[in-house]
Design an enzyme around this catalytic site. Structure first.
Site, PDB file in Angstrom:
ATOM      1  CB  SER A  37      38.422 -42.067   0.863  1.00 36.50           C
ATOM      2  OG  SER A  37      39.556 -42.308   1.662  1.00 36.50           O
ATOM      3  CB  CYS A  38      36.236 -38.533  -3.129  1.00 40.03           C
ATOM      4  SG  CYS A  38      35.435 -37.610  -1.815  1.00 40.03           S
TER       5      CYS A  38
END
Lengths: 171, 424
Positions: A37-38
């Site tokens: 999700s970075c």
């Protein structure tokens, strides 16, 4: 992961770990592994070949206390820090373009709300628009991880995804 | 003695800062690029520290005694081969005369010159760490003359130190790893602080009421019970005889957690759990182990595609994860005298770090550091390598521990046994 190098322009790609950012030029490559999700944010000036990569973890640095100390941690402050450092190195603000990758939503947990990946993507887009930096390409979302390699000189962002349908994408 | 997250955070910064300086000095000394591996604060029992060392590889170390702002021992430990390689590089840098004698890798024992060169390197590294800590603490730390230590077990490294924890004592250990880029040279650093000195520092750095140090015993018991349940469940479900190889409690910055996960495609299951504490739980297998497990659980299953796990495989991994999660969290709930619920499993087949980062992002909204219950379950003679990461919400965990009656901890027996693993 920080590398303590001796020679400039050493052939190993510079690793940009979570919450870090790095500036470079020419054929040097900047790499971030295993983005879930970075969000990987790549900025570059095609005319001077100066560019940088940030591996942002959270959307909103303006609301956080420690964003001065760790600008790379937040999408908004990472973009501003990259831009500032690039301009210091000789890049022209008005020529700078952006590419982003990552921000997937791996899990549907209740505590995650609308999705942690999506929030990062939205924050980066809003900040780029605010600063007038055009978003040239993106490979975001989905539910799989990505590894990115960025070459500032050419502005090429190579995205390797673990999803066998996507494989390697060149942005 | 009480500790809180702020104090531990300062310790963590200290360790990072020190490791950075040490890496920089190694680069300068050897003329090679170096990089920092993971830096951790571990809460470990003496028994576990000894188990960690006892991997039947030859090690050499350089040890100094510290006085002043921190009292205790700082020890740099190289694998013997690494030490010899470093010494060789160092001596060949020294000039052509020295280079003649520099082919030392065949030598069985450290002679006077290689020993003194290794001691020099170790001492410079130790000094790097200590200077970093002194900077963060803004205080003076005095260092004794370095001592060269050699051996396979913990005994020569820690045996004669009064401060070393006995088997059942829980010690705070600072651990860092530095590697040279492109070669196999790596070393570990340990700081073993004296309890009273630690207590003084914690008192100074603490900004909240914090947790009574003795309650960390509860942490350890949670880790132990959880790990044991996982190994037993895995054995029951797969028929593969498994045991707990490593279990430890780390205090790390959130960003460091994905770095710790293998940079390869992993398979497993992720959960969120809710109660006191709430948090996230991940079980990760390497692909080979996952295939072995699927074969053991559903022998009739045929993989639908070459690198996938198919519907049967996916549900087998999810089922195993689900039961292991229940076992793990029941182990915790039992120690804490509470109930902890968990979500349905989310299947993972992805780059390891990518599976962990959503969790740290979510926690990162409210905290910078996390206690990670780090467990590795293995099987003898078969591919079964399971990494378990349990990452509780920090404030929940603090509350859970504060609610814990220390007397209750005493009643929950320690029964974990470590299995010797053949690394060859």
């Amino acid at each position: 992961m920080k590398t303590y190098g001796t020679e400039p322009g050493a052939p190993t790609p510079v690793q940009v770990g979570i919450s870090e950012l790095a500036i470079s030029d020419g054929d040097d490559t900047l790499k971030s592994y295993g983005l879930g999700s970075c969000l990987a944010i790549a900025l570059y000036d095609p005319k001077t070949g100066i560019g940088g990569l940030a591996h942002a973890m959270l959307p909103d640095g303006d609301a956080a206390e420690n964003s001065d100390r760790k600008p790379g941690k937040y999408a908004d402050t990472a973009i501003r820090a990259l831009l500032r450092r690039m301009v210091e190195q000789g890049a022209h603000y008005t020529d700078v373009e952006a590419k982003i990758a990552g921000g997937s939503d791996m899990f549907e947990f209740e505590s995650f709300g609308e999705g942690v990946g999506q929030r990062n993507v939205a924050a980066a887009k809003a900040e780029l628009e605010k600063l007038g930096v055009p978003l040239e390409a993106e490979d975001v979302g989905g539910d799989y991880g990505r590894t990115v390699e960025f070459t500032p000189g050419t502005g090429t962002l190579i995205v390797k995804s673990s999803n066998s349908d996507n494989g390697v994408t060149k942005l | 003695m009480k500790l809180d997250v702020n104090a531990l955070g300062t310790f963590y910064r200290m360790a990072r800062e020190g490791a950075g300086l040490a890496a920089g000095r190694l680069t300068h000394m050897l003329g090679v690029e170096t990089q920092l591996g993971v830096t951790k604060l571990n809460f470990m029992r003496g028994e576990e520290i000894r188990h960690d060392f006892d991997d039947s590889t030859e090690k050499v170390g350089v040890r100094v005694k510290l006085t002043g702002a921190i009292e205790g021992y700082s020890i740099v430990v190289f694998e013997r081969e690494s030490a010899l390689q470093v010494v060789e590089t160092l001596l060949s840098e020294a000039g052509p005369d020295a280079a003649v004698d520099a082919d030392v890798t065949d030598v069985d024992a450290f002679d006077e010159m290689t020993e003194s060169a290794a001691t020099e390197v170790g001492h410079i590294m130790n000094s790097g760490f200590i200077d970093g800590w002194a900077d963060v603490l803004e205080a003076v730390i005095d260092v004794s003359t370095p001592e060269f230590v050699e051996g396979q077990t913990a005994e020569p490294f820690f045996g004669d130190i009064d401060e070393a924890p006995s088997d059942d004592d829980l010690a705070l250990l600072f651990q860092s790893r530095i590697e040279t880029v492109g070669t196999e040279v790596g070393f570990n650093h340990y700081l073993l602080p004296k309890r009273e000195s630690m207590s003084r520092l914690l008192e100074r750095l603490r900004t909240s009421d914090g947790i009574e140090y003795d309650k960390l015993e509860g942490f350890d018991r949670m880790a132990e019970r959880g790990a044991k349940e996982v190994a037993e469940t895995a054995t029951t479900l797969t028929g593969i005889d498994t045991s707990v190889e490593i279990r430890r409690l780390n205090f790390v910055s959130l960003e460091a957690i994905p770095e710790q996960v293998a940079n390869e495609t992993l398979v497993g299951a992720a959960f969120e759990f809710d109660g006191l504490p709430s948090g996230y739980l991940l079980f990760l297998f390497d692909e080979e182990s996952a295939h072995e497990i699927v074969d053991a659980m559903v022998p009739m299953a045929v993989d639908e595609d070459e690198d996938g796990f198919g519907e049967m495989g996916t549900s087998a991994i999810k089922e195993l994860g689900n039961i292991m999660a229940s076992g793990f969290l029941d182990g915790w709930a039992n120690v804490l005298d509470t109930t902890i619920d968990h979500s349905t499993p989310e299947f993972i087949h992805d780059i390891g770090a990518a599976a962990v980062d959503p969790v740290i992002i979510q926690l990162g909204e409210n905290q910078d550091f996390a206690f990670v219950f780090d467990t590795i379950v293995v099987a003898d003679g078969r591919e079964f390598d399971c990494q378990v990461y349990a990452i509780p919400d920090e404030s929940d965990l603090e509350r859970a521990l504060n609610n814990l009656e220390v007397d209750r901890i005493e009643e929950t027996p320690t029964t974990a046994e470590f299995q010797e693993v053949d690394n060859t």
